[in-house]
Design an enzyme around this catalytic site. Structure first.
Site, short mmCIF file in Angstrom:
data_model
loop_
_atom_site.label_atom_id
_atom_site.label_comp_id
_atom_site.label_asym_id
_atom_site.label_seq_id
_atom_site.Cartn_x
_atom_site.Cartn_y
_atom_site.Cartn_z
N HIS A 78 0.55 -1.32 -0.23
CA HIS A 78 0.24 0.07 0.22
C HIS A 78 0.84 1.40 0.30
O HIS A 78 0.40 2.07 -1.00
CB HIS A 78 -0.85 -0.22 1.33
N ASP A 239 -3.08 -3.29 -4.90
CA ASP A 239 -2.28 -3.79 -5.00
C ASP A 239 -1.26 -4.27 -5.84
O ASP A 239 -0.53 -3.98 -6.19
CB ASP A 239 -2.50 -5.33 -4.63
N HIS A 262 -0.96 -11.47 -5.15
CA HIS A 262 0.15 -10.79 -4.99
C HIS A 262 0.94 -12.09 -5.57
O HIS A 262 2.40 -11.02 -6.23
CB HIS A 262 1.06 -11.00 -3.80
#
Length: 300
Positions: A78, A239, A262
């Site tokens: 973030h 993200d 991710h």
């Protein structure tokens, strides 16, 4: 789409944020400080310097963690998204603790801190990474791809969950303005049914309604509800911005993903680097067609 900045940037002065980590539930303090041209984004944690580089990522479950030797800093995505989204090329991040503080689960506090510090140009040409050939990666039912584009970075992200989220898709052209208005306030989200499993794995120990959108069946448990009807896909896009920052420079290309995360974002960067799909440009030359002769990384 406006032309990219021609000069590298950094922060005008240091600024500090404090809070608790969403996974470790331990106190954390980060200071964002100016840095010299061509230094990139560097975290200083545990007595080591950890460059914001995809090759330093050692964990991707529900967060992105950088490590070097015994030192690590977790949940960097973030903060990196705020720096990348607002166009900060160089910064030193001093971390007291092993995790970036969660704040409210979005990038909003980091954007405010960067605004407080200010962004200044540096006497060096900006380096960009241009996508020159398509590349794709997949994990399970998810896939992600990068494709060439004449200028800028576009994002097209689709997610699919059960319950009140369902399938959501959003596409934007990434600029500091679109990052602020469309992505920066979107919060992390999770399902109440997963809490005990995550706690056993040492994750989400600091998650709460103050830093996470919590879903229980068809119900959003947060008293104020959602900030956007499609807040979940916006957060996934946030993200993506933070993870793509680990390429080492702003990207010129088109990103698209379905059921990403991710791990998939890192797999895509790995595939792009291995395939030679990204080539260095200076900002003044980064808008020509990707089919032109390959460029070299600007010399220091």
């Amino acid at each position: 789409m406006r032309a990219p900045r021609a000069a590298q940037t950094t922060l005008a002065r240091p600024v500090t944020l404090s809070g608790r980590g969403v996974h470790g539930d331990r106190p954390s303090r980060v200071t964002l400080a100016p840095a010299a041209p061509r230094s990139g984004i560097v975290f200083s944690a545990g007595g080591a310097e950890l460059r914001a580089d995809w090759r330093g990522v050692d964990a991707t479950q529900l967060r992105t963690r950088l490590s070097r030797g015994a030192a690590s800093v977790s949940t960097v995505e973030h903060l990196l998204a705020a720096l990348f989204g607002l166009g900060v090329d160089n910064a030193l991040i001093l971390v007291e603790g092993d995790e970036v503080p969660a704040m409210d689960g979005s990038a909003q506090a980091f954007v405010a801190a960067i605004d407080e510090a200010g962004i200044v140009d540096l006497p060096a040409p900006r380096a960009l990474l241009q996508v020159v050939r398509p590349v794709q990666a997949s994990l399970g039912a998810g896939w992600a791809e990068l494709a060439p584009a004449a200028s800028g970075l576009s994002l097209d992200v689709e997610i699919a969950f059960e319950g009140p989220i369902g399938r959501q898709r959003r596409a934007i052209s990434l600029t500091p303005e679109s990052f602020r208005s469309e992505l920066s306030r979107a919060r992390s989200f999770g399902f109440l049914r997963d809490a005990e499993r995550l706690w056993r794995d040492g994750l989400a120990l600091g998650a709460s309604l103050e830093n996470t959108v919590v879903l229980d069946g068809e119900t959003v448990l947060n008293p104020q509800g959602l900030r956007f009807a499609d807040e979940c896909v916006r957060h996934k896009m946030l993200d993506v911005v933070g993870d793509l920052a680990l390429a080492g420079a702003p990207l010129i290309g088109a990103f698209r993903s379905f059921r990403g995360g991710h791990a998939l974002n890192m797999a895509l960067l790995d595939a792009a680097m291995r395939a030679g799909a990204l080539e260095w440009r200076e900002a003044s030359t980064a808008t020509f067609a990707a089919s032109e002769a390959p460029g070299q990384r600007p010399s220091p």
